[in-house]
Design a protein around this motif. Structure first.
Motif, PDB file in Angstrom:
ATOM      1  N   GLU A 126       3.970  18.886 -34.705  1.00 32.73           N
ATOM      2  CA  GLU A 126       4.709  18.133 -35.713  1.00 32.73           C
ATOM      3  C   GLU A 126       4.663  16.656 -35.349  1.00 32.73           C
ATOM      4  OE1 GLU A 126       9.294  17.667 -36.103  1.00 32.73           O
ATOM      5  OE2 GLU A 126       8.753  19.392 -37.355  1.00 32.73           O
ATOM      6  N   ILE A 127       4.326  15.827 -36.329  1.00 27.94           N
ATOM      7  CA  ILE A 127       4.304  14.376 -36.142  1.00 27.94           C
ATOM      8  C   ILE A 127       5.274  13.767 -37.142  1.00 27.94           C
ATOM      9  CG2 ILE A 127       2.915  12.272 -36.256  1.00 27.94           C
ATOM     10  CD1 ILE A 127       0.460  14.044 -35.675  1.00 27.94           C
ATOM     11  N   ARG A 128       6.186  12.957 -36.644  1.00 22.94           N
ATOM     12  CA  ARG A 128       7.146  12.258 -37.509  1.00 22.94           C
ATOM     13  C   ARG A 128       6.839  10.762 -37.431  1.00 22.94           C
ATOM     14  NH1 ARG A 128      11.366  15.069 -39.625  1.00 22.94           N
ATOM     15  NH2 ARG A 128      11.614  17.223 -38.891  1.00 22.94           N
ATOM     16  N   PRO A 129       6.128  10.227 -38.421  1.00 21.41           N
ATOM     17  CA  PRO A 129       5.715   8.822 -38.344  1.00 21.41           C
ATOM     18  C   PRO A 129       6.793   7.821 -38.749  1.00 21.41           C
ATOM     19  CG  PRO A 129       4.810   9.847 -40.301  1.00 21.41           C
ATOM     20  CD  PRO A 129       5.532  10.928 -39.563  1.00 21.41           C
ATOM     21  N   GLY A 130       8.002   8.298 -39.082  1.00 24.39           N
ATOM     22  CA  GLY A 130       9.079   7.392 -39.431  1.00 24.39           C
ATOM     23  C   GLY A 130       9.078   6.952 -40.878  1.00 24.39           C
ATOM     24  N   THR A 131       8.351   7.659 -41.727  1.00 27.53           N
ATOM     25  CA  THR A 131       8.273   7.345 -43.150  1.00 27.53           C
ATOM     26  C   THR A 131       7.859   8.603 -43.900  1.00 27.53           C
ATOM     27  OG1 THR A 131       7.098   5.993 -44.804  1.00 27.53           O
ATOM     28  CG2 THR A 131       5.870   6.624 -42.848  1.00 27.53           C
ATOM     29  N   PRO A 132       8.225   8.752 -45.161  1.00 24.31           N
ATOM     30  CA  PRO A 132       7.693   9.876 -45.937  1.00 24.31           C
ATOM     31  C   PRO A 132       6.166   9.823 -46.011  1.00 24.31           C
ATOM     32  CG  PRO A 132       9.585   8.917 -47.052  1.00 24.31           C
ATOM     33  CD  PRO A 132       9.227   7.985 -45.924  1.00 24.31           C
ATOM     34  N   VAL A 133       5.535  10.990 -45.969  1.00 24.68           N
ATOM     35  CA  VAL A 133       4.076  11.089 -46.059  1.00 24.68           C
ATOM     36  C   VAL A 133       3.723  12.132 -47.116  1.00 24.68           C
ATOM     37  CG1 VAL A 133       3.385  10.230 -43.790  1.00 24.68           C
ATOM     38  CG2 VAL A 133       4.173  12.590 -44.009  1.00 24.68           C
ATOM     39  N   TYR A 134       2.635  11.866 -47.850  1.00 22.48           N
ATOM     40  CA  TYR A 134       2.327  12.688 -49.019  1.00 22.48           C
ATOM     41  C   TYR A 134       0.923  13.305 -49.009  1.00 22.48           C
ATOM     42  CZ  TYR A 134       6.619  10.617 -50.650  1.00 22.48           C
ATOM     43  OH  TYR A 134       7.934  10.229 -50.744  1.00 22.48           O
ATOM     44  N   ALA A 135       0.079  12.912 -48.090  1.00 26.63           N
ATOM     45  CA  ALA A 135      -1.261  13.490 -48.008  1.00 26.63           C
ATOM     46  C   ALA A 135      -1.837  13.162 -46.649  1.00 26.63           C
ATOM     47  CB  ALA A 135      -2.165  12.955 -49.117  1.00 26.63           C
ATOM     48  N   CYS A 136      -2.847  13.932 -46.242  1.00 28.11           N
ATOM     49  CA  CYS A 136      -3.474  13.673 -44.951  1.00 28.11           C
ATOM     50  C   CYS A 136      -4.922  14.136 -44.975  1.00 28.11           C
ATOM     51  CB  CYS A 136      -2.708  14.359 -43.818  1.00 28.11           C
ATOM     52  SG  CYS A 136      -2.513  16.148 -44.002  1.00 28.11           S
ATOM     53  N   GLY A 137      -5.728  13.538 -44.108  1.00 28.92           N
ATOM     54  CA  GLY A 137      -7.132  13.904 -43.997  1.00 28.92           C
ATOM     55  C   GLY A 137      -7.646  13.526 -42.620  1.00 28.92           C
ATOM     56  N   LEU A 138      -8.487  14.374 -42.046  1.00 27.97           N
ATOM     57  CA  LEU A 138      -9.063  14.109 -40.739  1.00 27.97           C
ATOM     58  C   LEU A 138     -10.393  13.385 -40.875  1.00 27.97           C
ATOM     59  CD1 LEU A 138      -8.283  17.505 -39.029  1.00 27.97           C
ATOM     60  CD2 LEU A 138      -7.583  15.272 -38.122  1.00 27.97           C
ATOM     61  N   GLY A 139     -10.640  12.442 -39.968  1.00 27.21           N
ATOM     62  CA  GLY A 139     -11.891  11.704 -40.014  1.00 27.21           C
ATOM     63  C   GLY A 139     -12.068  10.851 -38.778  1.00 27.21           C
ATOM     64  N   GLY A 140     -12.773   9.753 -38.946  1.00 27.86           N
ATOM     65  CA  GLY A 140     -13.141   8.919 -37.813  1.00 27.86           C
ATOM     66  C   GLY A 140     -14.441   9.401 -37.205  1.00 27.86           C
ATOM     67  N   ALA A 141     -15.016   8.610 -36.322  1.00 32.09           N
ATOM     68  CA  ALA A 141     -16.323   8.921 -35.744  1.00 32.09           C
ATOM     69  C   ALA A 141     -16.346  10.264 -35.030  1.00 32.09           C
ATOM     70  CB  ALA A 141     -16.735   7.803 -34.790  1.00 32.09           C
ATOM     71  N   ASP A 142     -15.228  10.637 -34.385  1.00 33.09           N
ATOM     72  CA  ASP A 142     -15.171  11.914 -33.679  1.00 33.09           C
ATOM     73  C   ASP A 142     -14.339  12.961 -34.401  1.00 33.09           C
ATOM     74  OD1 ASP A 142     -12.644  10.901 -33.320  1.00 33.09           O
ATOM     75  OD2 ASP A 142     -12.684  10.943 -31.122  1.00 33.09           O
ATOM     76  N   GLY A 143     -13.882  12.644 -35.621  1.00 32.69           N
ATOM     77  CA  GLY A 143     -13.105  13.594 -36.410  1.00 32.69           C
ATOM     78  C   GLY A 143     -11.692  13.800 -35.936  1.00 32.69           C
ATOM     79  N   ARG A 144     -11.225  12.991 -34.984  1.00 30.02           N
ATOM     80  CA  ARG A 144      -9.905  13.193 -34.394  1.00 30.02           C
ATOM     81  C   ARG A 144      -8.866  12.177 -34.857  1.00 30.02           C
ATOM     82  NH1 ARG A 144     -13.278  15.319 -30.290  1.00 30.02           N
ATOM     83  NH2 ARG A 144     -12.473  17.313 -29.468  1.00 30.02           N
ATOM     84  N   THR A 145      -9.146  11.479 -35.943  1.00 30.76           N
ATOM     85  CA  THR A 145      -8.147  10.579 -36.525  1.00 30.76           C
ATOM     86  C   THR A 145      -7.544  11.254 -37.746  1.00 30.76           C
ATOM     87  OG1 THR A 145      -9.297   8.594 -35.772  1.00 30.76           O
ATOM     88  CG2 THR A 145      -7.717   8.330 -37.565  1.00 30.76           C
ATOM     89  N   LEU A 146      -6.239  11.443 -37.703  1.00 32.13           N
ATOM     90  CA  LEU A 146      -5.521  12.007 -38.848  1.00 32.13           C
ATOM     91  C   LEU A 146      -4.993  10.852 -39.691  1.00 32.13           C
ATOM     92  CD1 LEU A 146      -4.419  14.613 -40.219  1.00 32.13           C
ATOM     93  CD2 LEU A 146      -2.321  14.272 -38.881  1.00 32.13           C
ATOM     94  N   TYR A 147      -5.545  10.724 -40.889  1.00 36.32           N
ATOM     95  CA  TYR A 147      -5.089   9.686 -41.819  1.00 36.32           C
ATOM     96  C   TYR A 147      -3.966  10.258 -42.679  1.00 36.32           C
ATOM     97  CZ  TYR A 147      -9.266   7.067 -40.530  1.00 36.32           C
ATOM     98  OH  TYR A 147     -10.230   6.381 -39.831  1.00 36.32           O
ATOM     99  N   ALA A 148      -2.918   9.466 -42.876  1.00 38.35           N
ATOM    100  CA  ALA A 148      -1.765   9.918 -43.645  1.00 38.35           C
ATOM    101  C   ALA A 148      -1.367   8.863 -44.667  1.00 38.35           C
ATOM    102  CB  ALA A 148      -0.582  10.208 -42.719  1.00 38.35           C
TER     103      ALA A 148
END
Length: 294
Positions: free
Chosen positions: A243-265
């Motif tokens: 569980e990740i709580r970024p301190g703000t409401p989040v509505y979508a996410c996608g994995l990417g980046g050069a190594d696939g280990r960046t979770l975009y929210a």
């Protein structure tokens, strides 16, 4: 895993559908009426398509052409090689509410959800259907009785996962070679189905108001919990492993980046249309995780 988010894109209205494609992160801005892309760190931001019909779900045909859901027009648009947008499919005779998120399989078949009711007006919640758009634009209903089908993903072994926001669950379907959905079952259940159709009573009672989602290489599903202001990693059966709580409401996410280990929210103060149209407070966040994209 680091749960400290970095803002890579800011000053947007309401972001959705983050997708990693050809070395860039792509996303829709509902009320900016455009699809944009950027490098992994948010630099080199560019507009990919202007969509007056309010863009949402994104995907690509096997030949590389972009597909975009135009929510208010209830259409799927296709970007041609010269950059023009044309109608790929008209969902208006089928969708009971605004067209919404979408995923596209390896054959170019798009699976598109819709709201099913007038969310922004606070209408009573109604279940709705999921539709398949074939590469030639033909539309077929492939599932019904879905409680706000939202983020979706296709597993490596050919299972379509659909997050049901007001169903407090994720449903699974086996994909046949001809694009039908069979063997429906509950993949993850967080709470009971709503017994009250009132939005103001049902929304705060949800355990997980699942919105956008993405798969990782271990078959787990990252889900943006729209009312819980968190990102959760879920395995089949409903176990929440992270569980990740970024301190703000989040509505979508996608994995990417050069190594696939960046979770975009996709983050914003809320999802109310008039408030988001009037402000540019939405952001795209980046968070490092351990398991790469599927």
């Amino acid at each position: 895993m680091s749960d400290s988010p970095t803002t890579v894109v800011s000053d947007a209205h309401f972001l959705e559908a983050p997708r990693w494609h050809e070395g860039r992160i792509w996303f829709s801005d509902f009320y900016g009426y455009r699809v944009s892309s950027a490098r992994a760190d948010g630099s080199d931001l560019r507009v990919e398509a202007e969509v007056p019909g309010q863009p949402s779900g994104l995907g690509w045909l096997p030949d590389g052409r972009l597909l975009v859901v135009a929510m208010t027009e209830r259409r799927v648009l296709r970007r041609e090689p010269d950059g023009t947008l044309v109608t790929h499919a008209d969902l208006s005779p089928y969708a009971k509410g605004l067209a919404n998120d979408m995923c596209v399989d390896a054959q170019g078949r798009a699976y598109v959800g819709n709201f099913g009711f007038d969310l922004m007006a606070g209408a009573p919640i109604e279940p709705t259907s999921l539709h398949r758009v074939d590469p030639d634009g033909a539309v077929t209903e492939v599932a019904d009785d879905l409680w706000f089908p939202n983020g979706s993903a296709i597993t490596a072994d050919g299972v379509l996962l659909v997050v049901e926001t007001f169903g407090d669950r994720v449903s699974a379907f086996d994909l046949t070679d001809d694009g039908r959905l069979i063997n429906r079952r509950v993949w993850a259940e967080f709470g009971p189905l709503p017994t009250d159709r009132s939005l103001e009573k049902t929304l705060p009672a949800l355990t997980v108001a699942g919105d956008g989602a993405c798969l990782d290489a271990e078959g787990a599903l990252w889900i943006a919990d729209a009312t819980g202001s968190r990102l959760i990693r879920v395995t089949e059966g409903g176990t929440i492993t992270d569980e990740i709580r970024p301190g703000t409401p989040v509505y979508a996410c996608g994995l990417g980046g050069a190594d696939g280990r960046t979770l975009y929210a996709c983050a914003a103060p809320d999802f109310h249309d008039e408030a988001r149209k009037a402000a540019t407070e939405a952001r795209l966040l980046a968070i490092r995780v351990d398991v790469p994209a599927a």
